[in-house]
Design a protein around this motif. Sequence first.
Motif, PDB file in Angstrom:
ATOM      1  N   ASP A   1      51.961  34.313  39.566  1.00 37.36           N
ATOM      2  CA  ASP A   1      50.702  34.606  40.253  1.00 37.36           C
ATOM      3  C   ASP A   1      50.376  33.630  41.379  1.00 37.36           C
ATOM      4  O   ASP A   1      49.358  33.784  42.051  1.00 37.36           O
ATOM      5  N   SER A   2      51.205  32.624  41.567  1.00 38.49           N
ATOM      6  CA  SER A   2      50.885  31.577  42.542  1.00 38.49           C
ATOM      7  C   SER A   2      50.663  32.122  43.944  1.00 38.49           C
ATOM      8  O   SER A   2      49.752  31.696  44.656  1.00 38.49           O
ATOM      9  N   ALA A   3      51.490  33.066  44.359  1.00 34.11           N
ATOM     10  CA  ALA A   3      51.493  33.508  45.757  1.00 34.11           C
ATOM     11  C   ALA A   3      50.165  34.077  46.215  1.00 34.11           C
ATOM     12  O   ALA A   3      49.809  33.979  47.396  1.00 34.11           O
ATOM     13  N   PHE A   4      49.394  34.689  45.307  1.00 36.50           N
ATOM     14  CA  PHE A   4      48.130  35.310  45.721  1.00 36.50           C
ATOM     15  C   PHE A   4      46.919  34.620  45.082  1.00 36.50           C
ATOM     16  O   PHE A   4      45.838  35.198  45.000  1.00 36.50           O
ATOM     17  N   SER A   5      47.098  33.375  44.643  1.00 37.91           N
ATOM     18  CA  SER A   5      46.003  32.617  44.047  1.00 37.91           C
ATOM     19  C   SER A   5      45.401  31.655  45.058  1.00 37.91           C
ATOM     20  O   SER A   5      46.066  31.202  45.988  1.00 37.91           O
ATOM     21  N   MET A   6      44.129  31.325  44.859  1.00 36.96           N
ATOM     22  CA  MET A   6      43.436  30.370  45.724  1.00 36.96           C
ATOM     23  C   MET A   6      43.648  28.948  45.238  1.00 36.96           C
ATOM     24  O   MET A   6      43.581  28.678  44.037  1.00 36.96           O
ATOM     25  N   GLU A   7      43.853  28.049  46.182  1.00 40.06           N
ATOM     26  CA  GLU A   7      43.897  26.629  45.867  1.00 40.06           C
ATOM     27  C   GLU A   7      42.469  26.083  45.816  1.00 40.06           C
ATOM     28  O   GLU A   7      41.530  26.716  46.332  1.00 40.06           O
ATOM     29  N   PRO A   8      42.267  24.910  45.209  1.00 40.47           N
ATOM     30  CA  PRO A   8      40.899  24.403  45.014  1.00 40.47           C
ATOM     31  C   PRO A   8      40.055  24.317  46.281  1.00 40.47           C
ATOM     32  O   PRO A   8      38.884  24.729  46.278  1.00 40.47           O
ATOM     33  N   HIS A   9      40.626  23.807  47.381  1.00 43.45           N
ATOM     34  CA  HIS A   9      39.808  23.677  48.592  1.00 43.45           C
ATOM     35  C   HIS A   9      39.433  25.051  49.144  1.00 43.45           C
ATOM     36  O   HIS A   9      38.331  25.232  49.685  1.00 43.45           O
ATOM     37  N   GLU A  10      40.311  26.038  48.983  1.00 42.42           N
ATOM     38  CA  GLU A  10      40.013  27.392  49.443  1.00 42.42           C
ATOM     39  C   GLU A  10      38.930  28.025  48.573  1.00 42.42           C
ATOM     40  O   GLU A  10      38.019  28.698  49.071  1.00 42.42           O
ATOM     41  N   PHE A  11      39.044  27.811  47.274  1.00 42.73           N
ATOM     42  CA  PHE A  11      38.057  28.356  46.354  1.00 42.73           C
ATOM     43  C   PHE A  11      36.684  27.743  46.646  1.00 42.73           C
ATOM     44  O   PHE A  11      35.668  28.442  46.660  1.00 42.73           O
ATOM     45  N   GLN A  12      36.675  26.449  46.898  1.00 37.06           N
ATOM     46  CA  GLN A  12      35.415  25.765  47.207  1.00 37.06           C
ATOM     47  C   GLN A  12      34.790  26.340  48.481  1.00 37.06           C
ATOM     48  O   GLN A  12      33.567  26.548  48.550  1.00 37.06           O
ATOM     49  N   GLN A  13      35.613  26.584  49.488  1.00 28.86           N
ATOM     50  CA  GLN A  13      35.113  27.189  50.721  1.00 28.86           C
ATOM     51  C   GLN A  13      34.583  28.590  50.458  1.00 28.86           C
ATOM     52  O   GLN A  13      33.549  28.995  51.029  1.00 28.86           O
ATOM     53  N   MET A  14      35.265  29.361  49.598  1.00 29.55           N
ATOM     54  CA  MET A  14      34.793  30.699  49.258  1.00 29.55           C
ATOM     55  C   MET A  14      33.441  30.636  48.560  1.00 29.55           C
ATOM     56  O   MET A  14      32.515  31.402  48.875  1.00 29.55           O
ATOM     57  N   VAL A  15      33.308  29.718  47.597  1.00 33.89           N
ATOM     58  CA  VAL A  15      32.045  29.579  46.880  1.00 33.89           C
ATOM     59  C   VAL A  15      30.918  29.262  47.861  1.00 33.89           C
ATOM     60  O   VAL A  15      29.836  29.864  47.808  1.00 33.89           O
ATOM     61  N   ALA A  16      31.175  28.331  48.777  1.00 31.49           N
ATOM     62  CA  ALA A  16      30.158  27.974  49.771  1.00 31.49           C
ATOM     63  C   ALA A  16      29.783  29.180  50.628  1.00 31.49           C
ATOM     64  O   ALA A  16      28.597  29.417  50.915  1.00 31.49           O
ATOM     65  N   ALA A  17      30.789  29.962  51.037  1.00 33.76           N
ATOM     66  CA  ALA A  17      30.523  31.139  51.865  1.00 33.76           C
ATOM     67  C   ALA A  17      29.734  32.187  51.092  1.00 33.76           C
ATOM     68  O   ALA A  17      28.819  32.822  51.634  1.00 33.76           O
ATOM     69  N   VAL A  18      30.072  32.379  49.827  1.00 31.77           N
ATOM     70  CA  VAL A  18      29.341  33.337  48.986  1.00 31.77           C
ATOM     71  C   VAL A  18      27.891  32.893  48.812  1.00 31.77           C
ATOM     72  O   VAL A  18      26.958  33.700  48.902  1.00 31.77           O
ATOM     73  N   ARG A  19      27.685  31.603  48.560  1.00 26.94           N
ATOM     74  CA  ARG A  19      26.316  31.103  48.385  1.00 26.94           C
ATOM     75  C   ARG A  19      25.500  31.271  49.667  1.00 26.94           C
ATOM     76  O   ARG A  19      24.319  31.631  49.612  1.00 26.94           O
ATOM     77  N   THR A  20      26.143  31.028  50.815  1.00 27.90           N
ATOM     78  CA  THR A  20      25.441  31.236  52.081  1.00 27.90           C
ATOM     79  C   THR A  20      25.121  32.709  52.286  1.00 27.90           C
ATOM     80  O   THR A  20      24.014  33.074  52.718  1.00 27.90           O
ATOM     81  N   ALA A  21      26.075  33.578  51.949  1.00 26.99           N
ATOM     82  CA  ALA A  21      25.863  35.017  52.113  1.00 26.99           C
ATOM     83  C   ALA A  21      24.711  35.507  51.251  1.00 26.99           C
ATOM     84  O   ALA A  21      23.860  36.280  51.701  1.00 26.99           O
ATOM     85  N   GLU A  22      24.657  35.064  49.996  1.00 25.76           N
ATOM     86  CA  GLU A  22      23.588  35.553  49.131  1.00 25.76           C
ATOM     87  C   GLU A  22      22.232  35.017  49.586  1.00 25.76           C
ATOM     88  O   GLU A  22      21.216  35.729  49.489  1.00 25.76           O
ATOM     89  N   GLU A  23      22.192  33.795  50.124  1.00 25.19           N
ATOM     90  CA  GLU A  23      20.943  33.287  50.676  1.00 25.19           C
ATOM     91  C   GLU A  23      20.534  34.103  51.900  1.00 25.19           C
ATOM     92  O   GLU A  23      19.356  34.416  52.089  1.00 25.19           O
ATOM     93  N   ALA A  24      21.520  34.424  52.743  1.00 27.14           N
ATOM     94  CA  ALA A  24      21.226  35.163  53.965  1.00 27.14           C
ATOM     95  C   ALA A  24      20.716  36.573  53.675  1.00 27.14           C
ATOM     96  O   ALA A  24      19.924  37.122  54.443  1.00 27.14           O
ATOM     97  N   LEU A  25      21.156  37.171  52.582  1.00 30.79           N
ATOM     98  CA  LEU A  25      20.687  38.519  52.235  1.00 30.79           C
ATOM     99  C   LEU A  25      19.189  38.521  51.994  1.00 30.79           C
ATOM    100  O   LEU A  25      18.481  39.430  52.420  1.00 30.79           O
ATOM    101  N   GLY A  26      18.681  37.503  51.320  1.00 30.08           N
ATOM    102  CA  GLY A  26      17.242  37.359  51.141  1.00 30.08           C
ATOM    103  C   GLY A  26      16.584  38.601  50.589  1.00 30.08           C
ATOM    104  O   GLY A  26      17.059  39.223  49.638  1.00 30.08           O
ATOM    105  N   SER A  27      15.469  38.987  51.220  1.00 28.97           N
ATOM    106  CA  SER A  27      14.702  40.155  50.806  1.00 28.97           C
ATOM    107  C   SER A  27      14.286  40.922  52.051  1.00 28.97           C
ATOM    108  O   SER A  27      14.491  40.458  53.183  1.00 28.97           O
ATOM    109  N   VAL A  28      13.696  42.088  51.860  1.00 31.23           N
ATOM    110  CA  VAL A  28      13.186  42.849  53.002  1.00 31.23           C
ATOM    111  C   VAL A  28      12.031  42.049  53.613  1.00 31.23           C
ATOM    112  O   VAL A  28      11.057  41.720  52.934  1.00 31.23           O
ATOM    113  N   HIS A  29      12.148  41.712  54.876  1.00 35.28           N
ATOM    114  CA  HIS A  29      11.139  40.864  55.520  1.00 35.28           C
ATOM    115  C   HIS A  29      11.028  41.218  56.994  1.00 35.28           C
ATOM    116  O   HIS A  29      12.032  41.377  57.687  1.00 35.28           O
TER     117      HIS A  29
END
Length: 350
Positions: free
Chosen positions: A246-274
């Motif tokens: 499974d190595s070839a299609f797995s994320m390394e730690p720094h990539e996973f960390q960047q993904m988590v940060a991007a996901v957290r930013t995305a969910e904050e950006a979604l916010g609410s109807v405003h």
Amino acid sequence: MIEINGRQIGRGQPVYIVAEMSANHGHDFEQAVRVIAAAKEAGADAIKVQTYTPDTMTIDSDQDHFKIRGTLWDKRTLYDLYTEAYTPWEWQPRLQKIADDLGLDFFSTPFDFSAVDFLESMKVPAYKVASFESIDLPLLQKIARTQKPIIMSTGMMSLAEIEEGVCAMREAGNHQLALLKCTSAYPAPPEEMNLRTIPHLAETFHVETGVSDHTFGSVVPVAAVALGASIIEKHFTISRSLPGPDSAFSMEPHEFQQMVAAVRTAEEALGSVHYGVTAHEIASTAFRRSLFVTRDIRTGEVFTAENVRSIRPGNGLHTRHWNEIIGRRARKHIKRGTPLSWELVEGPEE
């Protein structure tokens, strides 16, 4: 909404991010421990393993039926692949304790009845169902009867097959279900992810949704969050340089960390109807357009398109009053650059 270890997962809650260890332990217990620690450090909420043996998964046969074609594991037999990939069962309670101590949820994908019984003895808080097992209705009902939350991948499934599986689990009395959009290719091409299926799954089956993603990078998880995903699952490894199926299609730690940060930013950006001004826009309102005197105007002079304009900044009358102003007369001498106000205009003030 589903709940794992007291944490609610669903709309309005932080996205639940699962690191899939799969075979990335390399049959080295200490490497498995390092994977768990690295997943925690990278921002995962849970670590997931798989519970099977080669013999619970298939039979040892080199007949053509049991040979793999068209994937990363081309020409290997199923038994050979699963012998390399399986996670020893005796490790799993120890790995669970390590994850618990780190504050990570630990659960697994069972592949047969004996695996469910084993995981029940460990008191896992939830179950994952793999895409390839999602049509195994007796297994689904066995898992459902545990009354634990179930996260099921839907790779390759038709809408009718998903409905059949969901009904089987609900008939067994389990309504804590989440469905993950998944493309069962390793790696998966982004153009085959069809993420617009995510809101359709939610609407059709009234469940929480997410994505089990085998593409490279973070784009697909972030897009999935924008479409309503509450759960993200990604294969995780310490390094793709380590051997393993499974190595070839797995994320390394720094990539996973960047993904988590991007996901957290995305969910904050979604916010609410405003609509309207946000806290950080207040200063910018000064630079909206308004009506200003752009030439010196004498007392009694008519306001025209030549001496009154809609310009920045926003200190003058609102532009909606343009037609009311043009043709009226100045109450006093007005210097160029003066924001227009009703006290400068002859006639009744608005």
